[in-house]
Design a protein around this motif. Sequence first.
Motif, PDB file in Angstrom:
ATOM      1  N   TRP A   1     -38.146  65.914 -64.078  1.00  5.54           N
ATOM      2  CA  TRP A   1     -38.923  65.971 -65.322  1.00  5.54           C
ATOM      3  C   TRP A   1     -38.402  67.076 -66.246  1.00  5.54           C
TER       4      TRP A   1
ATOM      5  N   TRP B   1     -38.082  61.565 -54.268  1.00  4.70           N
ATOM      6  CA  TRP B   1     -37.239  62.618 -54.816  1.00  4.70           C
ATOM      7  C   TRP B   1     -37.234  63.837 -53.896  1.00  4.70           C
TER       8      TRP B   1
ATOM      9  N   PHE C   1     -41.711  65.234 -52.689  1.00  2.00           N
ATOM     10  CA  PHE C   1     -42.958  65.500 -53.407  1.00  2.00           C
ATOM     11  C   PHE C   1     -44.155  64.992 -52.616  1.00  2.00           C
TER      12      PHE C   1
ATOM     13  N   PRO D   1     -40.000  57.823 -62.971  1.00  2.00           N
ATOM     14  CA  PRO D   1     -39.306  58.068 -61.696  1.00  2.00           C
ATOM     15  C   PRO D   1     -39.987  57.413 -60.496  1.00  2.00           C
ATOM     16  N   ASP D   2     -40.902  56.472 -60.741  1.00  2.00           N
ATOM     17  CA  ASP D   2     -41.785  55.999 -59.681  1.00  2.00           C
ATOM     18  C   ASP D   2     -41.124  55.100 -58.647  1.00  2.00           C
TER      19      ASP D   2
ATOM     20  N   GLY E   1     -46.790  61.813 -59.431  1.00  2.00           N
ATOM     21  CA  GLY E   1     -45.623  62.412 -60.064  1.00  2.00           C
ATOM     22  C   GLY E   1     -45.049  61.637 -61.225  1.00  2.00           C
ATOM     23  N   ASN E   2     -45.743  60.613 -61.697  1.00  4.48           N
ATOM     24  CA  ASN E   2     -45.195  59.751 -62.741  1.00  4.48           C
ATOM     25  C   ASN E   2     -45.610  60.215 -64.135  1.00  4.48           C
TER      26      ASN E   2
ATOM     27  N   LEU F   1     -39.160  65.979 -58.058  1.00  7.19           N
ATOM     28  CA  LEU F   1     -39.798  65.358 -59.218  1.00  7.19           C
ATOM     29  C   LEU F   1     -39.940  66.347 -60.370  1.00  7.19           C
TER      30      LEU F   1
ATOM     31  N   ALA G   1     -32.410  61.181 -55.062  1.00  2.00           N
ATOM     32  CA  ALA G   1     -33.423  60.146 -55.217  1.00  2.00           C
ATOM     33  C   ALA G   1     -33.080  58.969 -54.320  1.00  2.00           C
TER      34      ALA G   1
END
Length: 455
Positions: free
Chosen positions: A170, A302, A17, A297-298, A147-148, A166, A352
């Motif tokens: 999600w 990814w 990402f 996912p921080d 992306g969080n 990412l 990841a």
Amino acid sequence: MKKTGLLVSGLCVVFAFSSAAYAKVNSTTADKLNSTLTPMGGTRAGNNDGSIPEWRGGIQFPPSSYKQPGQHHPDPFPGDKPLFTITAQNMGKYEQHLSEGQKALFKTYPDTFKMPIFKSRRTAAAPQWLYDNTYKNAKTATLVEGGNGVENAMGGIPFPIPANGLEAIWNHNLRWRGEYGVRRASEVAVQRDGAYSLITTQAEILYNYYRQDITLEELNNVVIYYLSFTKAPARLAGGAVLAHETMNQVKEGRRAWGYNAGQRRVRKAPNLAYDTPVAAADGLRTIDETDMYNGAPDRYNWKLLGKKEIFIPYNNYRVASPDVTYKELLLPGHINPEFTRYEKHRVWVVEADLKEGSRHIYHKRRFYLDEDSWGAAVIDMYDERDELYRVSMAYLKSYYEIPATWTSMDVYHDLQARRYHVQGMDNEERTTMDFSQVSPGTRYFTPQELRRRGR
């Protein structure tokens, strides 16, 4: 790439990402959701050899043997028999369609672990209004900076045509699992010798993101309200957990509270995230492994590695049947293969890798997401030495009364300790997840209500 057998298309390139500009797609691309792609973004056509069929709408109605909400689901394919069974002895013949974690299970339990392979049935389905919202989301949804979190999406898969890992993860976190459900179920940590002790809870879940009676602005950044009370054993009964899962976790992270029955007090639970161990799982499951994966996912970088055809648990009605006792199901090392069902399906492969400077017990995770529902079916996890550490599998089935595809139970294997944990067993309960009850609304999911109910 060739060694792992990834099937990469023009839409599935390998990259990390870098910008939210990859998010929304134009109308021409979104229109593929009504032609070559399913409304959820899967490939509509079958595969070349016919072992994966064309998607033709899935199961949209219950079979006649299903009488009332909350009833344990009758198997819609009672006459199906295994086409073949994969064992440690013949695994090499099928290894291109297995995850590394699945291969490790055969090597760890060579005499007992098996995968009965059945005819592939693409049973995944969802309501039409959700398909309509997914089409809209494809053209409007974006990832927030870093992306969080997700913006400009509601009531459907946010990124049905994902451009990066990412977006794909999600899609899993925001996938369709009904609007409001109540379920009494048990979880258990099974020791090397097969010994176990049940912990039973009642969970009440409001999927705020899928409510049809509110707007995006009224969502108030909360996608899931979750409340769980421990019912047994007696020494733990009365304890409870309340969580508000947020959509934009840059704006505001997860809010969580715990109720201590002995002290009759509600306290904030700021550590209810990431790799905090779940007490009821005896250390075999982390907080962010609940529902296979959840939360911010921080801490990872990814990558979307493309698609692959593998054998995953699917249409698992027998494993959750009330005719199967926990004693029959729970064996040393793994659940009883006699009651499981695997099918070949296409999955999105997402990897990841832990960011430099971040902390987590899993330094790498590889996700296999069902293309028709976005649910994680298999996850392989690696430790800091880059050695395979754990593997988890969701035993998916169709909740055809909604309709939705979700898990019947999740199983988490520690390959090094040779122990495993099962979450979501309700075989010996009178009912399974009941989606028919009227939602009490968001006021029900507050610390004040948690304190009142605890007392």
